[in-house]
Scaffold this active site. Structure first.
Site, PDB file in Angstrom:
ATOM      1  N   SER A   1      -2.208   7.861   2.373  1.00 43.38           N
ATOM      2  CA  SER A   1      -2.128   6.417   2.177  1.00 43.38           C
ATOM      3  C   SER A   1      -3.501   5.846   1.855  1.00 43.38           C
ATOM      4  O   SER A   1      -4.525   6.530   1.977  1.00 43.38           O
ATOM      5  CB  SER A   1      -1.607   5.772   3.471  1.00 43.38           C
ATOM      6  OG  SER A   1      -1.764   4.383   3.429  1.00 43.38           O
ATOM      7  N   SER A   2      -3.504   4.574   1.459  1.00 41.55           N
ATOM      8  CA  SER A   2      -4.760   3.845   1.274  1.00 41.55           C
ATOM      9  C   SER A   2      -4.879   2.688   2.259  1.00 41.55           C
ATOM     10  O   SER A   2      -5.838   1.925   2.200  1.00 41.55           O
ATOM     11  CB  SER A   2      -4.821   3.252  -0.129  1.00 41.55           C
ATOM     12  OG  SER A   2      -4.804   4.265  -1.081  1.00 41.55           O
TER      13      SER A   2
ATOM     14  N   THR B   1       4.418  -1.118   5.107  1.00 40.00           N
ATOM     15  CA  THR B   1       4.856  -1.086   3.711  1.00 40.00           C
ATOM     16  C   THR B   1       6.200  -0.406   3.550  1.00 40.00           C
ATOM     17  O   THR B   1       6.649   0.316   4.447  1.00 40.00           O
ATOM     18  CB  THR B   1       3.788  -0.316   2.885  1.00 40.00           C
ATOM     19  OG1 THR B   1       4.065  -0.461   1.502  1.00 40.00           O
ATOM     20  CG2 THR B   1       3.755   1.160   3.212  1.00 40.00           C
TER      21      THR B   1
ATOM     22  N   ARG C   1       3.409   6.340   9.776  1.00 44.42           N
ATOM     23  CA  ARG C   1       3.634   6.652   8.375  1.00 44.42           C
ATOM     24  C   ARG C   1       4.958   7.420   8.252  1.00 44.42           C
ATOM     25  O   ARG C   1       5.280   8.237   9.114  1.00 44.42           O
ATOM     26  CB  ARG C   1       2.477   7.539   7.900  1.00 44.42           C
ATOM     27  CG  ARG C   1       2.514   7.948   6.442  1.00 44.42           C
ATOM     28  CD  ARG C   1       2.195   6.808   5.565  1.00 44.42           C
ATOM     29  NE  ARG C   1       1.749   7.234   4.234  1.00 44.42           N
ATOM     30  CZ  ARG C   1       1.668   6.388   3.209  1.00 44.42           C
ATOM     31  NH1 ARG C   1       2.006   5.116   3.339  1.00 44.42           N
ATOM     32  NH2 ARG C   1       1.219   6.803   2.049  1.00 44.42           N
TER      33      ARG C   1
ATOM     34  N   GLY D   1      -1.907  -0.932  -2.538  1.00 46.50           N
ATOM     35  CA  GLY D   1      -2.052   0.475  -2.905  1.00 46.50           C
ATOM     36  C   GLY D   1      -3.518   0.883  -2.792  1.00 46.50           C
ATOM     37  O   GLY D   1      -4.216   0.479  -1.854  1.00 46.50           O
TER      38      GLY D   1
ATOM     39  N   ASP E   1       3.937   8.725  -2.879  1.00 46.30           N
ATOM     40  CA  ASP E   1       2.497   8.728  -2.597  1.00 46.30           C
ATOM     41  C   ASP E   1       1.953  10.157  -2.493  1.00 46.30           C
ATOM     42  O   ASP E   1       0.749  10.358  -2.343  1.00 46.30           O
ATOM     43  CB  ASP E   1       2.174   7.967  -1.297  1.00 46.30           C
ATOM     44  CG  ASP E   1       1.905   6.492  -1.554  1.00 46.30           C
ATOM     45  OD1 ASP E   1       2.002   6.056  -2.714  1.00 46.30           O
ATOM     46  OD2 ASP E   1       1.591   5.763  -0.586  1.00 46.30           O
TER      47      ASP E   1
ATOM     48  N   GLU F   1       6.116   0.893   0.316  1.00 44.40           N
ATOM     49  CA  GLU F   1       5.434   1.450  -0.864  1.00 44.40           C
ATOM     50  C   GLU F   1       5.539   0.522  -2.063  1.00 44.40           C
ATOM     51  O   GLU F   1       4.862  -0.479  -2.081  1.00 44.40           O
ATOM     52  CB  GLU F   1       5.934   2.858  -1.150  1.00 44.40           C
ATOM     53  CG  GLU F   1       5.136   3.803  -2.043  1.00 44.40           C
ATOM     54  CD  GLU F   1       4.044   3.325  -2.963  1.00 44.40           C
ATOM     55  OE1 GLU F   1       3.048   2.785  -2.468  1.00 44.40           O
ATOM     56  OE2 GLU F   1       4.150   3.536  -4.184  1.00 44.40           O
TER      57      GLU F   1
ATOM     58  N   THR G   1       2.836  -4.226  -0.243  1.00 46.34           N
ATOM     59  CA  THR G   1       2.688  -3.918   1.167  1.00 46.34           C
ATOM     60  C   THR G   1       2.318  -5.241   1.802  1.00 46.34           C
ATOM     61  O   THR G   1       2.173  -6.242   1.099  1.00 46.34           O
ATOM     62  CB  THR G   1       1.521  -2.892   1.312  1.00 46.34           C
ATOM     63  OG1 THR G   1       1.894  -1.698   0.684  1.00 46.34           O
ATOM     64  CG2 THR G   1       1.118  -2.611   2.732  1.00 46.34           C
TER      65      THR G   1
HETATM   66  N1  GLU Z   1       2.044   3.223  -0.267  1.00 42.35           N
HETATM   67  C1  GLU Z   1       0.740   2.674  -0.344  1.00 42.35           C
HETATM   68  C2  GLU Z   1      -0.206   3.340   0.612  1.00 42.35           C
HETATM   69  O1  GLU Z   1       0.193   3.780   1.622  1.00 42.35           O
HETATM   70  C3  GLU Z   1       0.740   1.242  -0.010  1.00 42.35           C
HETATM   71  C4  GLU Z   1       1.404   0.500  -1.062  1.00 42.35           C
HETATM   72  C5  GLU Z   1       0.709  -0.750  -1.376  1.00 42.35           C
HETATM   73  O2  GLU Z   1      -0.130  -1.246  -0.670  1.00 42.35           O
HETATM   74  O3  GLU Z   1       1.022  -1.257  -2.400  1.00 42.35           O
HETATM   75  O4  GLU Z   1      -1.341   3.422   0.344  1.00 42.35           O
END
Ligand code: GLU
Length: 592
Positions: free
Chosen positions: A468-469, A425, A109, A490, A449, A427, A407
């Protein structure tokens, strides 16, 4: 969020039939027409790009393992899907090592530059404008991707950067044809790219998206990859590429007359960047062991908590709408906890054990509204289940951050049984919008984020990784790999992976149907997000009777890739049939 014109037309497949398979043994049925799917033996790959899948296959065919092939695919995605991912960003790679029967994760990350402070995204005590922050150098985190690839290859791979980057260098040098999907994404990013001279020069022509059919070459990125191939990761973190990144952040390469906020990333921030090898989080669900991504991604924990909640119900025996309702309520409760508690574990003592405990799930389940779409809920209190007397002050904020969606996720396995599930990603689509001059890759906007609002576990801090997700996930049954799944999107990543697991495990759908099914995303909000084409369907109407209100998204949700490890020893790679312009699934030795 701001990418207003995301309009990937998605004629949703409405899947209403619940096959009478036993939980955990989905029945094979007629494959969903148009779904990229391949079954056979040897290695397998599923990505959202034909060229990336071919790069992985080329490496597997040369004797590389899944880790080598995953890096080859990822590097190629950096060429063909540059708005979603690349060496200007970061990610999370989950690796199953067949020989040792263990899963590890490589967290690469992005980190906050050393000069970042908790109030960096506030102006006069108010949150900074999100869109303006995204399209600026203030949103750029120290990229982790190259370091992640380096750790993965040097610890678990068998090939060098030179070998695995070769296919991507070929695609970047020879170019690839712009397809409709790429053209649309360029149009969506047009305004952002117009701010930066280097980005307009690469991705636009006369300020407009490249026409469908144009061959897009990226000699700058080929050069960056060649430098990595020759000198390894140092070329990125200490050499001329590092200098070019630092310069682009300090003095964004804006078009004439444009002003955007600069950032402050130092050569030391880059030189000191480290990936982390982390233990995954685990839970059990209907006979499967579900292995997920740990913090700083909230993905594995949020999915694990939701599955723990759902375990208390026999979803298979319920009418489809009721089962889906429970899935969304579980997601709602899990998101309330995620939003309140989760952040970088090196900065915050997050109550992970409590959130993932079955006892906590039993208590929290009493807050599920079984009959109707519930209202927004507060976070629960996992601390009594944490078995840790040194708990921090209990955060109560349940605000949902504005979230972006794009992503990429890929899945690879090899003939030895090693598996990689990899989400990475930059982002937002197009990241910060800043192409590093001379090197052809976009810098991320991962710093957005963080929570902008002030005291919160996920507040920006120097060196910290924003929550993050991303949720690369593997499922095992009786100690053997059963399937792997992941998606971009996201925070909708969490709901996509959760829903696909429920579709596959509870509703008995084969993976192609599980992936093709319409996606709903409930994240502790009054409304539930749906994809184009879903409103008005029988499934939507059944849920509306339970009180559901929809927030229609202009685009599809996620772009999943999966591999299923069949009981007879064969593998089935599955990608998207419609979303994100169709994916690609290949196996080394086809069953047909
Ligand atoms: N930045 C997002 C995350 O880390 C991912 C972005 C995305 O999947 O659109 O959760």
């Amino acid at each position: 969020m701001s990418h207003a014109a995301r309009r990937f037309a998605l004629a949703c497949t409405i899947v209403l039939i619940v096959p009478a398979g036993h939980a955990g043994s989905p029945v094979a049925g007629t494959p969903v027409a148009g779904t990229p799917m391949a079954s056979g033996s040897g290695g397998a790959v599923a990505t959202i790009s034909e060229q990336a899948s071919q790069s992985a296959m080329a490496i597997l065919d040369k004797g590389g393992n899944a880790i080598d092939a995953a890096v080859a695919a990822a590097a190629t995605l950096g060429v063909t899907d540059p708005y979603s991912c690349g060496i200007g960003g970061g990610g999370f790679m989950m690796i199953y090592l067949a020989k040792d029967k263990r899963v590890i994760t490589v967290d690469h990350r992005e980190t906050a530059p050393g000069k970042i402070t908790p109030t960096v995204f506030q102006e006069n005590g108010k949150e900074s404008n999100l869109d303006a922050t995204i399209a600026s150098a203030a949103s750029v985190g120290v990229p982790g991707t190259v370091r992640g690839w380096h750790e993965a290859l040097s610890r678990y791979g068998t090939m060098s950067f030179k070998q695995v980057l070769a296919p991507a260098i070929g695609v970047a040098s020879k170019g690839f044809p712009v397809r409709e999907n790429f053209n649309r994404m360029s149009a969506d990013n047009q305004k952002k790219f117009q701010l930066f001279a280097s980005s307009s020069a690469l991705f636009l022509k006369d300020g407009k998206p490249l026409a469908v059919g144009t061959v897009l070459k990226n000699p700058g990125l080929a050069k960056a990859y060649r430098e990595l191939a020759a000198q390894g990761q140092k070329a990125f973190y200490q050499g001329p590429i590092a200098r070019a990144i630092v310069d682009a952040v300090a003095r964004p390469p804006v078009a004439a007359g444009v002003r955007v906020r600069a950032g402050a990333m130092s050569m030391a921030d880059l030189a000191n960047y480290e990936a982390r090898i982390r233990q995954p989080v685990r839970t059990t669900y209907r006979g499967y062991e579900i292995v997920g991504m740990p913090l700083p991604s909230s993905g594995g924990i949020a999915i694990g908590e939701a599955l723990n909640l759902l375990e208390g119900y026999n979803l298979k025996a319920l009418p489809r709408a009721s089962a889906e309702h429970l899935t969304m309520e579980a997601s709602r409760l899990s998101f309330a906890d995620r939003n309140a508690y989760l952040a970088d574990p090196e900065y915050v003592d997050a109550p992970v054990a409590g959130l993932l405990s079955k006892e906590y799930a039993a208590r929290r389940r009493t807050q599920m509204n079984l009959e109707r779409a519930g209202p927004k809920v507060l976070a629960g209190d996992p601390y009594p289940f944490q078995n840790d007397p040194s708990v921090p002050q209990r955060p109560q904020a349940t605000r949902l951050l504005a979230d972006n969606a794009h992503t990429t996720h890929l899945a690879v396995s090899d003939k030895e049984g090693n598996i990689v599930a990899y989400t990475f990603t930059i982002e937002s689509w197009g990241g910060s919008g800043i192409v590093v001059p001379g090197y052809g890759f976009l810098l991320n906007n991962e710093m957005t984020d963080f929570d902008f609002s002030g005291p919160h576990p996920n507040v920006p801090e120097a060196g910290k990784r924003p929550r993050s997700s991303m949720a690369p996930t593997m499922a095992f049954k009786n100690g053997k790999p059963a399937f792997t799944i992941g998606s971009p999107g996201g925070a909708t990543i969490i709901t996509t992976v959760l829903q696909t697991i429920v579709n596959h495990v509870d509703f008995g759908m084969p993976m192609d149907k599980a992936i093709n099914a319409p996606r709903l995303s409930q994240r502790n909000d009054a409304t539930t997000e749906i994809e184009p084409g879903f409103a008005g369907s029988a499934q939507a109407l059944a849920l509306e009777k339970l009180g559901y209100k929809w927030a229609a998204r202009p685009e599809e949700i996620g772009a999943a890739n999966a591999i299923v490890f069949n009981a007879d020893g064969t593998v089935t790679a599955v990608s998207e049939g419609k979303r994100h312009g169709v994916g690609s699934a290949l196996v080394q030795k086809s069953a047909n």
